[in-house]
Design an enzyme around this catalytic site. Sequence first.
Site, PDB file in Angstrom:
ATOM      1  N   LYS A 244       0.881  -1.180   0.000  1.00  0.00           N
ATOM      2  CA  LYS A 244       0.000   0.000   0.000  1.00  0.00           C
ATOM      3  C   LYS A 244       0.915   1.226   0.000  1.00  0.00           C
ATOM      4  CE  LYS A 244      -1.579   2.930   2.065  1.00  0.00           C
ATOM      5  NZ  LYS A 244      -1.092   4.268   1.596  1.00  0.00           N
TER       6      LYS A 244
ATOM      7  N   GLU B 214      10.137  16.981  13.919  1.00  0.00           N
ATOM      8  CA  GLU B 214      10.836  16.608  12.702  1.00  0.00           C
ATOM      9  C   GLU B 214      10.644  17.735  11.689  1.00  0.00           C
ATOM     10  OE1 GLU B 214       9.329  12.864  11.285  1.00  0.00           O
ATOM     11  OE2 GLU B 214      11.289  12.267  10.580  1.00  0.00           O
TER      12      GLU B 214
ATOM     13  N   GLU C 140       8.690   1.797  11.472  1.00  0.00           N
ATOM     14  CA  GLU C 140       9.834   2.673  11.220  1.00  0.00           C
ATOM     15  C   GLU C 140       9.246   4.075  11.149  1.00  0.00           C
ATOM     16  OE1 GLU C 140      12.101   4.999  10.090  1.00  0.00           O
ATOM     17  OE2 GLU C 140      12.212   4.124   8.083  1.00  0.00           O
TER      18      GLU C 140
ATOM     19  N   CYS D 283      13.490  10.480   7.351  1.00  0.00           N
ATOM     20  CA  CYS D 283      13.408  10.285   8.805  1.00  0.00           C
ATOM     21  C   CYS D 283      14.786  10.254   9.431  1.00  0.00           C
ATOM     22  CB  CYS D 283      12.627   9.020   9.118  1.00  0.00           C
ATOM     23  SG  CYS D 283      13.214   7.616   8.176  1.00  0.00           S
TER      24      CYS D 283
HETATM   25  P1  ADP Z   1       3.633  11.693   6.009  1.00  0.00           P
HETATM   26  O1  ADP Z   1       3.045  12.502   7.116  1.00  0.00           O
HETATM   27  O2  ADP Z   1       5.087  11.803   5.903  1.00  0.00           O
HETATM   28  O3  ADP Z   1       2.907  11.775   4.709  1.00  0.00           O
HETATM   29  P2  ADP Z   1       2.200   9.390   6.814  1.00  0.00           P
HETATM   30  O4  ADP Z   1       2.525   8.668   8.067  1.00  0.00           O
HETATM   31  O5  ADP Z   1       0.953  10.201   6.789  1.00  0.00           O
HETATM   32  O6  ADP Z   1       3.495  10.206   6.478  1.00  0.00           O
HETATM   33  O7  ADP Z   1       2.129   8.393   5.588  1.00  0.00           O
HETATM   34  C1  ADP Z   1       2.886   7.227   5.478  1.00  0.00           C
HETATM   35  C2  ADP Z   1       2.015   6.130   4.920  1.00  0.00           C
HETATM   36  O8  ADP Z   1       0.936   5.935   5.803  1.00  0.00           O
HETATM   37  C3  ADP Z   1       1.393   6.414   3.573  1.00  0.00           C
HETATM   38  O9  ADP Z   1       1.382   5.223   2.823  1.00  0.00           O
HETATM   39  C4  ADP Z   1      -0.014   6.837   3.914  1.00  0.00           C
HETATM   40  O10 ADP Z   1      -0.926   6.574   2.869  1.00  0.00           O
HETATM   41  C5  ADP Z   1      -0.296   5.943   5.091  1.00  0.00           C
HETATM   42  N1  ADP Z   1      -1.343   6.409   5.987  1.00  0.00           N
HETATM   43  C6  ADP Z   1      -1.675   7.684   6.296  1.00  0.00           C
HETATM   44  N2  ADP Z   1      -2.705   7.708   7.176  1.00  0.00           N
HETATM   45  C7  ADP Z   1      -3.024   6.416   7.430  1.00  0.00           C
HETATM   46  C8  ADP Z   1      -3.999   5.763   8.265  1.00  0.00           C
HETATM   47  N3  ADP Z   1      -4.847   6.447   9.009  1.00  0.00           N
HETATM   48  N4  ADP Z   1      -4.029   4.428   8.272  1.00  0.00           N
HETATM   49  C9  ADP Z   1      -3.165   3.728   7.525  1.00  0.00           C
HETATM   50  N5  ADP Z   1      -2.234   4.266   6.732  1.00  0.00           N
HETATM   51  C10 ADP Z   1      -2.158   5.594   6.671  1.00  0.00           C
END
Ligand code: ADP
Length: 502
Positions: free
Chosen positions: A197, A404, A273, A307
Site C-alpha cells: 500500500k 521533525e 519505522e 526520517c
Molecule cells: P507523512 O506525514 O510523511 O505523509 P504518513 O505517516 O501520513 O506520512 O504516511 C505514510 C504512509 O501511511 C502512507 O502510505 C499513507 O498513505 C499511510 N497512511 C496515512 N494515514 C493512514 C492511516 N490512518 N491508516 C493507515 N495508513 C495511513
Amino acid sequence: MTDPAVDGPMAASGSAAAERSATASVPKQLRIGPSWRDASAATGLAVEDPSTGETLAEVADATPTDGLAALLAAHHSQASWALTAPRVRGEILRRAYERITADSARLALLITLEMGKPLADSLWEVGYAADFFRWYAEEAVRTDGAYATAPAGGGRVLTMRQPVGPCLLITPWNLPLAMATRKIGAALAAGCTAILKPAEQTPLTALALTEILLDCGVPEGVLNTVTTSDPGPLVAAVMADPRLRKVSFTGSTDVGRILIAQSASQVLRVSMELGGNAPFLVFADADVAAAVEGAVLAKMRTNGEACTAANRLYIARDIADEFTERLTARLAGMRVGRGTEPGVETGPLIDAAARGHVDRLVRDAERRGARVATGGHTMPRAGHFFEPTLLAGVPADALMLREEIFGPVAPLITFDDEADVVTAANDTQYGLAAYIYTRDLGRALRVAEQLEAGMVALNQGTVANSSAPFGGIKHSGYGREGGREGIGDYLAIKYVAISLPD
Ligand code: ADP
C-alpha cells in the site's frame, strides 16, 4: 540563489517526451491476484508533480473492498509461496535486482516526477532500493534453525523459523522505491505473501516496481498492490481481517500509533519505522571540511525529507564559526529547481502543507532569537519550494529542535562539553539516527554508546546500507529492516520438543 526565470517548470527540451513516456509506461490499475484490475470505485487517484502542481497521471483509487480482495489473494498464495524453495525465491529477487539496475533511468525519473527530489538523489535511491533485493536474494537461503540437547538430557530442542503469513506493507512517499523493496525483499525472501500500500503521493513508482517483480517471476497473488487516496479505511479493514498476520509501516509516528493500536485486535506482528529527530554532533577535533560535507548529505539528501535527516546540528564552540561559514556557503550555493533539471541539488517539498510546516518552524525559531545565516523563505514560484536554510544560535526552546523538520532547514547549536551535548542530543522522544564527527576513537565509541538511537553514523553523513539493520528506538519505532536481522521480522520461531531417552 535560484532565478525563477531560469528554473521554469519545463525541463530541457527533449526530456518532456521522456517524462511522458515514463509515466505512460506504468500500469495504472490495481494488482490483485492474477490480474491488473480497476478499483471498485469509479474515481481515480491523481498524481501531482510537486514542482509544478500539475497532474502527471491518474491511477486506480482502491476502496476497502479492493484491499480485502488483495488480502484474499495474498492469503490464497501463502501456502504455496512458503513451500517454494528458498533458492527459487532468492533467484526471483536477484533477477529483480538486475532488472531495477538496468531500468534505473526510468525509475529515477518516475521518482523525481512524483516526489520532487533531484534526479541524482533518485538515482541513488534506485541503487539503494535494488540493493535490498540483492541482499534478500542472498538471505533467502539462510533462514537457519537450531538443534540442541536439552540441558537435563533425555530430549532435544529443535527450533525452526517459518514465514509469519500475509503481510501488509505500508510505505511513505519520500523514498517510494527503496522503502518498498526493503519490505518486499524481506517478506518474499522469508516466504510471506504481501499487499503493498504505497503513499497516495507516489503510486507510480510502486506500480512500476510491481510490474518488474511480476516480470521477474513473482507468482500471482504473492505480491498485490493497492493504490488509494484514502488509506485509513482500507488499512483498517485489512488489519481487522484475521487472514492478515503482519503489518510493516514506514511513516509518521502519529500514523504509527494508530496502526499499533489497530494491530491489537488481531494480535498482528508489527514493524514500525517512524519519525526521527537526528542529532549531528561535530566535536572540536573533527575534520571540519568532511563534517560539512557530511552535514550537507545528512541534511539535504531527499530535500531533507527523510526520517534519518540531520535535524539538529550541534557544533563544538572552537570550530563553530568555521563550520557555519563553510556550511552557509554550501547551502547558499545549492541550485534549487525542478528535480529533472540538470545540476539541481534541491527540489520542491512534497506539498503545500509540508512547506507550511517548514515555514512555521523557521518563523518560530527566528522569533525566539535564531539568526538566519542563509535562506529562510518559501520561494516565489510554482511548486512547493523552500530555500536551503541554515539557522545559527537556535535556542533550546525552538520548536524545530523538538519536531521533525522534514525539509531543507538546518538548525545549528553551539556546545562546550561532551556530556552536555549528549544530554541535549538525547532530549527528544525520537531515537532513530544520530551522527558523530570526531577523530578521537575513545570519544567516538563512548558517545556512540550513550546516544539513544537505533543507528549511529561515525564520520559519515549516511546510515543507508542494505546489509545493516535499519530501525529506531523510543518513538521512532521497533523492528529492523535490512541486515541479517531484517528477515527475522517476517519469520516466526517454532520449537519442537523432542523426547529422546538416553
Ligand atoms: P507523512 O506525514 O510523511 O505523509 P504518513 O505517516 O501520513 O506520512 O504516511 C505514510 C504512509 O501511511 C502512507 O502510505 C499513507 O498513505 C499511510 N497512511 C496515512 N494515514 C493512514 C492511516 N490512518 N491508516 C493507515 N495508513 C495511513
